[in-house]
Motif scaffolding. Structure first.
Motif, PDB file in Angstrom:
ATOM      1  N   GLY A  65      20.161  38.470  42.267  1.00 54.55           N
ATOM      2  CA  GLY A  65      19.675  37.667  43.065  1.00 54.55           C
ATOM      3  C   GLY A  65      20.363  36.918  44.181  1.00 54.55           C
ATOM      4  N   PHE A  66      22.066  37.332  44.197  1.00 52.47           N
ATOM      5  CA  PHE A  66      22.767  36.372  45.091  1.00 52.47           C
ATOM      6  C   PHE A  66      22.488  37.166  46.363  1.00 52.47           C
ATOM      7  N   GLU A  67      22.689  36.577  47.614  1.00 50.46           N
ATOM      8  CA  GLU A  67      22.332  36.835  48.705  1.00 50.46           C
ATOM      9  C   GLU A  67      23.207  37.261  49.962  1.00 50.46           C
ATOM     10  N   GLU A  68      23.576  38.481  50.093  1.00 46.22           N
ATOM     11  CA  GLU A  68      24.967  38.000  51.466  1.00 46.22           C
ATOM     12  C   GLU A  68      24.618  37.488  53.163  1.00 46.22           C
ATOM     13  N   THR A  69      25.141  36.581  52.946  1.00 43.93           N
ATOM     14  CA  THR A  69      24.590  35.848  54.865  1.00 43.93           C
ATOM     15  C   THR A  69      26.102  35.449  55.206  1.00 43.93           C
ATOM     16  N   MET A  70      25.596  35.051  56.234  1.00 43.40           N
ATOM     17  CA  MET A  70      27.000  34.054  57.468  1.00 43.40           C
ATOM     18  C   MET A  70      26.455  32.135  56.385  1.00 43.40           C
ATOM     19  N   SER A  71      27.483  32.327  56.526  1.00 38.23           N
ATOM     20  CA  SER A  71      27.668  31.081  55.122  1.00 38.23           C
ATOM     21  C   SER A  71      28.993  30.183  56.188  1.00 38.23           C
ATOM     22  N   TYR A  72      28.967  29.075  56.615  1.00 38.17           N
ATOM     23  CA  TYR A  72      29.568  27.921  57.302  1.00 38.17           C
ATOM     24  C   TYR A  72      30.861  29.467  57.683  1.00 38.17           C
ATOM     25  N   GLY A  73      29.893  30.271  59.005  1.00 33.51           N
ATOM     26  CA  GLY A  73      31.019  30.863  59.485  1.00 33.51           C
ATOM     27  C   GLY A  73      32.242  31.633  59.129  1.00 33.51           C
TER      28      GLY A  73
ATOM     29  N   PHE B  81      27.751  30.035  47.100  1.00 32.49           N
ATOM     30  CA  PHE B  81      27.835  31.180  45.135  1.00 32.49           C
ATOM     31  C   PHE B  81      29.674  31.083  45.631  1.00 32.49           C
ATOM     32  N   MET B  82      29.307  32.044  47.069  1.00 33.05           N
ATOM     33  CA  MET B  82      31.087  33.123  46.728  1.00 33.05           C
ATOM     34  C   MET B  82      31.050  33.342  48.626  1.00 33.05           C
ATOM     35  N   SER B  83      32.344  32.964  48.898  1.00 30.19           N
ATOM     36  CA  SER B  83      32.346  33.315  50.597  1.00 30.19           C
ATOM     37  C   SER B  83      33.774  34.179  50.316  1.00 30.19           C
ATOM     38  N   ILE B  84      34.078  35.081  51.751  1.00 28.97           N
ATOM     39  CA  ILE B  84      35.297  35.718  51.540  1.00 28.97           C
ATOM     40  C   ILE B  84      35.397  35.342  53.255  1.00 28.97           C
ATOM     41  N   ALA B  85      36.795  34.816  53.771  1.00 30.31           N
ATOM     42  CA  ALA B  85      37.423  35.114  55.270  1.00 30.31           C
ATOM     43  C   ALA B  85      38.616  35.435  55.825  1.00 30.31           C
ATOM     44  N   ASN B  86      38.614  35.877  56.670  1.00 27.33           N
ATOM     45  CA  ASN B  86      39.767  35.337  57.252  1.00 27.33           C
ATOM     46  C   ASN B  86      40.697  35.319  58.295  1.00 27.33           C
ATOM     47  N   GLN B  87      41.764  33.574  57.614  1.00 25.22           N
ATOM     48  CA  GLN B  87      42.063  32.784  57.755  1.00 25.22           C
ATOM     49  C   GLN B  87      43.881  32.589  58.601  1.00 25.22           C
ATOM     50  N   LYS B  88      43.946  31.559  58.745  1.00 22.09           N
ATOM     51  CA  LYS B  88      45.539  32.145  59.928  1.00 22.09           C
ATOM     52  C   LYS B  88      46.440  33.078  59.394  1.00 22.09           C
ATOM     53  N   ASN B  89      46.637  32.609  57.794  1.00 22.43           N
ATOM     54  CA  ASN B  89      47.859  33.019  57.087  1.00 22.43           C
ATOM     55  C   ASN B  89      47.647  33.654  56.234  1.00 22.43           C
ATOM     56  N   PHE B  90      45.961  34.377  55.641  1.00 23.07           N
ATOM     57  CA  PHE B  90      46.238  34.379  54.473  1.00 23.07           C
ATOM     58  C   PHE B  90      44.277  35.210  54.183  1.00 23.07           C
ATOM     59  N   ILE B  91      43.948  36.106  53.543  1.00 21.56           N
ATOM     60  CA  ILE B  91      42.628  36.611  53.276  1.00 21.56           C
ATOM     61  C   ILE B  91      42.482  35.313  52.536  1.00 21.56           C
ATOM     62  N   ALA B  92      40.466  34.413  52.105  1.00 17.27           N
ATOM     63  CA  ALA B  92      40.701  33.510  51.909  1.00 17.27           C
ATOM     64  C   ALA B  92      39.082  34.573  50.561  1.00 17.27           C
ATOM     65  N   LEU B  93      39.029  33.948  49.475  1.00 12.43           N
ATOM     66  CA  LEU B  93      37.847  34.444  48.783  1.00 12.43           C
ATOM     67  C   LEU B  93      37.433  33.127  47.891  1.00 12.43           C
ATOM     68  N   TYR B  94      36.462  32.477  48.558  1.00 10.75           N
ATOM     69  CA  TYR B  94      35.900  31.228  47.756  1.00 10.75           C
ATOM     70  C   TYR B  94      35.104  31.425  46.698  1.00 10.75           C
ATOM     71  N   HIS B  95      35.184  30.804  45.881  1.00 13.07           N
ATOM     72  CA  HIS B  95      34.293  30.762  44.556  1.00 13.07           C
ATOM     73  C   HIS B  95      34.019  30.129  43.963  1.00 13.07           C
ATOM     74  N   CYS B  96      33.148  29.458  43.816  1.00 10.64           N
ATOM     75  CA  CYS B  96      32.024  28.002  43.540  1.00 10.64           C
ATOM     76  C   CYS B  96      32.671  28.012  41.751  1.00 10.64           C
ATOM     77  N   GLY B  97      31.860  29.716  41.611  1.00 11.52           N
ATOM     78  CA  GLY B  97      31.430  29.578  40.320  1.00 11.52           C
ATOM     79  C   GLY B  97      32.726  29.499  39.282  1.00 11.52           C
ATOM     80  N   ILE B  98      33.807  30.170  39.517  1.00 14.43           N
ATOM     81  CA  ILE B  98      34.759  30.429  39.054  1.00 14.43           C
ATOM     82  C   ILE B  98      36.100  28.674  38.740  1.00 14.43           C
ATOM     83  N   TYR B  99      35.421  28.125  39.463  1.00 16.91           N
ATOM     84  CA  TYR B  99      36.207  26.302  39.209  1.00 16.91           C
ATOM     85  C   TYR B  99      35.096  25.084  38.664  1.00 16.91           C
ATOM     86  N   ALA B 100      33.826  26.101  38.484  1.00 17.77           N
ATOM     87  CA  ALA B 100      33.111  25.680  37.597  1.00 17.77           C
ATOM     88  C   ALA B 100      32.415  25.957  36.016  1.00 17.77           C
ATOM     89  N   ASP B 101      33.236  26.994  35.909  1.00 21.18           N
ATOM     90  CA  ASP B 101      33.580  27.711  34.383  1.00 21.18           C
ATOM     91  C   ASP B 101      34.728  27.942  34.001  1.00 21.18           C
TER      92      ASP B 101
END
Length: 156
Positions: free
Chosen positions: A41-49, A74-94
């Motif tokens: 059900g989840f889909e991969e896309t470009m979201s917020y860069g 729901f979730m995003s991954i990104a290359n940030q200046k000093n780290f690789i980030a995993l943004y996971h909305c669910g982990i903060y909601a549950d």
């Protein structure tokens, strides 16, 4: 405060092609881990860069309450200046998923958990516990995430 390294990309493959070489393999492996474990059900896309994983309008027509034209993030991954980030909305909601992840992390990584501001940060590309991230991704289904989301916004 950390600022995103804005990568202009038309799709996830384009995004990864523009990530610095020393992080490209780790981000590619992280993406594969997410895709291999992402509940139906989840889909991969470009979201917020960033490379994003969303609940599409076909499943949740209301979209994101901040901008209903956008699918529910729901979730995003990104290359940030000093780290690789995993943004996971669910982990903060549950709370149960959060507790599980915090307790499991030391079993999969010798590094200290760096988490906050809606993201899990990995300063070293080789410090990403891919097996644990795969298990985390499976913890929240689309339906469960929609329930969590609606329970936390005022007018779903």
């Amino acid at each position: 405060m950390q600022f995103a390294m804005k990568i202009e990309a038309k799709d996830p493959d384009d995004y990864l092609s523009k990530v610095p070489n020393d992080r490209r393999n780790a981000l590619s492996t992280l993406r594969k881990t997410l895709l291999n474990n992402l509940p139906r059900g989840f889909e991969e896309t470009m979201s917020y860069g960033m490379i994003g994983y969303v609940v599409p309008h076909s499943i949740y027509p209301r979209g994101y309450h901040c901008d209903p034209r956008l699918p529910l993030p729901f979730m995003s991954i990104a290359n940030q200046k000093n780290f690789i980030a995993l943004y996971h909305c669910g982990i903060y909601a549950d709370d149960q998923v959060m507790k599980w992840f915090i307790n499991e992390f030391p079993k999969y990584s010798k590094h200290k958990l760096d988490m906050g501001k809606s993201c899990i940060r990995f300063k070293k590309p080789d410090a990403i516990p891919f097996e644990l991230i795969g298990k985390l991704v499976k913890k929240i289904s689309v339906d469960h995430f929609i329930e969590l989301y609606e329970s936390r916004i005022k007018n779903p």
